[in-house]
Design an enzyme around this catalytic site. Structure first.
Site, mmCIF file in Angstrom:
data_model
loop_
_atom_site.group_PDB
_atom_site.id
_atom_site.type_symbol
_atom_site.label_atom_id
_atom_site.label_comp_id
_atom_site.label_asym_id
_atom_site.label_seq_id
_atom_site.Cartn_x
_atom_site.Cartn_y
_atom_site.Cartn_z
ATOM 1 N N LYS A 51 0.846 -1.160 0.105
ATOM 2 C CA LYS A 51 0.101 0.081 -0.060
ATOM 3 C C LYS A 51 0.937 1.364 -0.088
ATOM 4 C CE LYS A 51 -3.580 2.463 2.535
ATOM 5 N NZ LYS A 51 -4.640 2.368 3.650
ATOM 6 N N LYS A 60 -2.289 -1.408 -4.028
ATOM 7 C CA LYS A 60 -3.075 -0.258 -4.072
ATOM 8 C C LYS A 60 -2.109 0.755 -3.898
ATOM 9 C CE LYS A 60 -5.892 1.840 -0.542
ATOM 10 N NZ LYS A 60 -6.201 1.630 0.941
HETATM 11 C C1 PBG Z 1 -7.280 3.098 5.174
HETATM 12 C C2 PBG Z 1 -7.640 2.914 3.665
HETATM 13 C C3 PBG Z 1 -7.413 4.081 2.732
HETATM 14 C C4 PBG Z 1 -8.323 3.627 1.504
HETATM 15 C C5 PBG Z 1 -8.662 2.345 1.894
HETATM 16 N N1 PBG Z 1 -8.578 2.010 3.143
HETATM 17 C C6 PBG Z 1 -7.193 5.456 2.839
HETATM 18 C C7 PBG Z 1 -5.859 6.038 3.214
HETATM 19 O O1 PBG Z 1 -4.886 5.253 3.428
HETATM 20 O O2 PBG Z 1 -5.726 7.086 3.389
HETATM 21 C C8 PBG Z 1 -8.298 4.187 0.156
HETATM 22 C C9 PBG Z 1 -9.268 3.841 -0.830
HETATM 23 C C10 PBG Z 1 -9.480 4.583 -1.991
HETATM 24 O O3 PBG Z 1 -8.803 5.692 -2.287
HETATM 25 O O4 PBG Z 1 -10.439 4.415 -2.632
HETATM 26 N N2 PBG Z 1 -8.332 2.597 5.969
#
Ligand code: PBG
Length: 314
Positions: free
Chosen positions: A183, A236
């Protein structure tokens, strides 16, 4: 004829639809930065899931927005927390719907970070191990409510192992872990932080999310999660990181998911609203790109529309 010689194709069951449920609302509320995406009440969520199921969606990823936030993220692991209630309701209404829960603390923390914060000498520190305990409690409460898959998205070290241990110890061996293994710290999450009301009140997530310059590090992160017991690994954001999807799939051969995140969605929505691109063509090309890169599963806000477009022969 064209289908016979295509190397990749999308299946209905590849798609996962993210849904947001809020404990604060009495009416569903559109997310301003993500046209077509809603924050739902519990009842609204049930209706949206039902409609999605009828449209062919076979799995959903749940995010909760609690009424109360604090510095221990108590509502993240409360038995009657909003996500726990939502899981029970959806599994009752639609027993065959695969329910995935996002396991993180940011939506439940008053400061919006993904872990416990301690202020020390003018700096805010994220306490990794203490946070992992809370994450394991959250995952277990989701599994007990009936979640099929728990998806830790926080990026704390050691959380997959701790979650696996907590699940196994409580007789939830069958609960699958989909880990957000790679991530990246990304500007593409911008619109999501409106949808989930989880923007950090100070600082950023750079100490626990990955630097977008690094590819080999992503593989090391994935390797750790696999060793700790991840069943599905997730990369991601999606489109800007297709090289990572490819490398992860090639190296580990595990079921690999990709998250087509909020910023990727909202950019196309904005361009399509201006008729600068054709939404359907762009989205279907994107889905195929994920498959070509090696993704088995695609998390996308377009899941319902994609299924409709597949049916009428995109
Ligand atoms: C954190 C989380 C995030 C997303 C999914 N789970 C955001 C972050 O790290 O700020 C992002 C998903 C998206 O942008 O569609 N709980």
């Amino acid at each position: 004829m064209r289908d016979l010689v295509r190397e990749n194709s999308l299946r209905e069951s590849d798609l996962i639809l993210p849904l947001f449920v809020s404990e604060k609302l009495t009416q569903p509320q559109p997310v301003a930065t993500m046209p077509g995406v809603w924050q739902q009440t519990l009842d609204g969520l049930r209706r949206e899931a039902e409609a999605a199921w009828k449209a062919g969606v076979r799995s959903v990823l749940l995010f909760g927005i609690p009424k109360e936030k604090d510095e221990q993220a108590s509502q993240a692991y409360a038995d009657d927390g909003i996500v726990q209630q939502a899981v029970r309701a959806l599994k009752k209404d639609l027993p065959d719907l695969v329910v995935v829960t996002d396991v993180c603390l940011c939506e439940y923390m008053s400061h919006g970070h993904c872990g416990i914060v301690r202020h020390e000498g003018g700096h805010a520190l994220i306490l990794n191990d203490e946070s992992v305990e809370l994450l394991a409690a959250a995952a277990l409460s989701h599994a007990r409510a009936g979640a099929d898959i728990v998806a830790p998205s926080d990026m704390m070290d050691g959380r997959v192992g701790a979650i696996r241990e907590a699940l196994d110890g409580a007789g939830c061996q069958g609960t699958v872990i989909m880990s957000y293994a790679a991530k990246f710290c990304s500007a593409f999450y911008g619109p999501f932080r409106d949808a989930a009301e989880s923007a950090p009140a100070f600082g950023d997530r750079r100490t626990y999310q990955m630097d977008s310059a690094n590819g080999a590090e992503a593989l090391r992160e994935v390797e750790l999660d696999v060793a700790e017991g991840a069943d599905i690994v997730l990369v991601k954001p999606g489109l800007p990181y297709l090289d990572i999807v490819w490398r992860v799939k090639e190296r580990f051969g595990l079921p690999t998911a990709v998250y087509n995140v909020s910023g990727e969605y909202s950019m196309v929505k904005a361009a399509a609203a201006n008729r600068w691109v054709d939404e359907r063509s762009v989205v279907m090309e994107t889905m195929l790109a994920f498959k070509r890169a090696g993704a088995d599963l695609v998390i996308t806000y377009w899941a319902r529309q994609v299924l409709g477009w597949m049916r009428d022969g995109a």
